[in-house]
Design a protein around this motif. Sequence first.
Motif, short mmCIF file in Angstrom:
data_model
loop_
_atom_site.label_atom_id
_atom_site.label_comp_id
_atom_site.label_asym_id
_atom_site.label_seq_id
_atom_site.Cartn_x
_atom_site.Cartn_y
_atom_site.Cartn_z
N GLN A 105 0.85 -1.20 0.00
CA GLN A 105 0.00 0.00 0.00
C GLN A 105 0.88 1.24 0.00
O GLN A 105 1.73 1.41 0.87
N MET A 106 0.66 2.13 -0.98
CA MET A 106 1.51 3.29 -1.17
C MET A 106 1.03 4.49 -0.36
O MET A 106 -0.16 4.83 -0.38
N GLN A 131 6.19 5.92 1.42
CA GLN A 131 5.97 5.01 2.54
C GLN A 131 5.13 3.84 2.07
O GLN A 131 4.05 4.05 1.50
N VAL A 132 5.61 2.63 2.29
CA VAL A 132 4.92 1.43 1.81
C VAL A 132 4.55 0.55 3.00
O VAL A 132 5.41 0.20 3.81
N LEU A 141 9.87 8.72 -6.58
CA LEU A 141 9.73 7.58 -7.48
C LEU A 141 8.43 7.62 -8.27
O LEU A 141 8.05 6.63 -8.90
N VAL A 142 7.77 8.77 -8.25
CA VAL A 142 6.53 8.92 -9.00
C VAL A 142 6.80 8.74 -10.49
O VAL A 142 7.77 9.27 -11.03
N GLN A 160 -0.59 5.02 -7.70
CA GLN A 160 -1.11 6.19 -7.02
C GLN A 160 -0.97 6.05 -5.51
O GLN A 160 -1.08 4.96 -4.96
N PHE A 161 -0.75 7.18 -4.83
CA PHE A 161 -0.74 7.18 -3.37
C PHE A 161 -2.12 6.77 -2.85
O PHE A 161 -3.14 7.15 -3.40
N GLY A 162 -2.12 5.95 -1.80
CA GLY A 162 -3.36 5.47 -1.21
C GLY A 162 -3.87 4.19 -1.81
O GLY A 162 -4.82 3.60 -1.30
N GLN A 163 -3.24 3.72 -2.88
CA GLN A 163 -3.66 2.49 -3.54
C GLN A 163 -2.78 1.32 -3.11
O GLN A 163 -1.63 1.49 -2.72
N SER A 164 -3.35 0.12 -3.20
CA SER A 164 -2.61 -1.11 -2.88
C SER A 164 -2.39 -1.93 -4.15
O SER A 164 -3.25 -1.94 -5.03
#
Length: 213
Positions: free
Chosen positions: A123-124, A132-133, A174-175, A202-206
């Motif tokens: 999860q990003m 943060q993962v 790393l985007v 995307q941030f917030g996605q797994s």
Amino acid sequence: MFSMTLEGACGYGDLYQQGYGLETTALSTALFNNGLSCGACFEIKCANSEWCNPNAGSIKVTATNFCPPNYAPPNLDHWCNPPQKHFDLSMKMFTTIAMYKAGIIPVKYRRVACTKTGGVKFQMGGNPYWLQVLLYNVGNGGGVCEVRIRGSNSNEWKSMNRVWGQNWVNGENLVGQALSFQVRTSDGKMLEFDDVAPSYWQFGQSYEGKTNF
């Protein structure tokens, strides 16, 4: 003892969405290992107590939270204080093996392999300047002790730092790059997850790996 563990010190969010449900436990300091035990699985059985449910057998739970110590009088012998090894179970799990009114019971336990469905999930979080993962749904050893990351613009693996629970951080932008991970679990096994997050992540996605431990 029982408690609801919907979020907590391991960094997991919605335990139902992430596949843990109520088959969870918080760990006392002696078991939590500063967060390295997050994701580990335990088999627990009520033992030598009048409050044990007859023929209940054992339960299997995943560590998803921390049971903090309490040194305020008169709690000097609080069940989560070191060196006591304590499991703070969800109510569902507690009442599977013991009567609700007991509250606290003696148990026998052992660490066991985690059985998970599907691949390891990533999860990003963070922002364009640091990533943060959160790693979850980790099988077998369950607890993650080392993570490395590689963006598709580089051939070099970079170590990630564990900041809390099972959240791991890399301080680079790393985007726009596909992301690969090398993950080592507490039992020493390592797997590589190539391009698990596509370049349009995307941030917030797994994102789910193709394999598990």
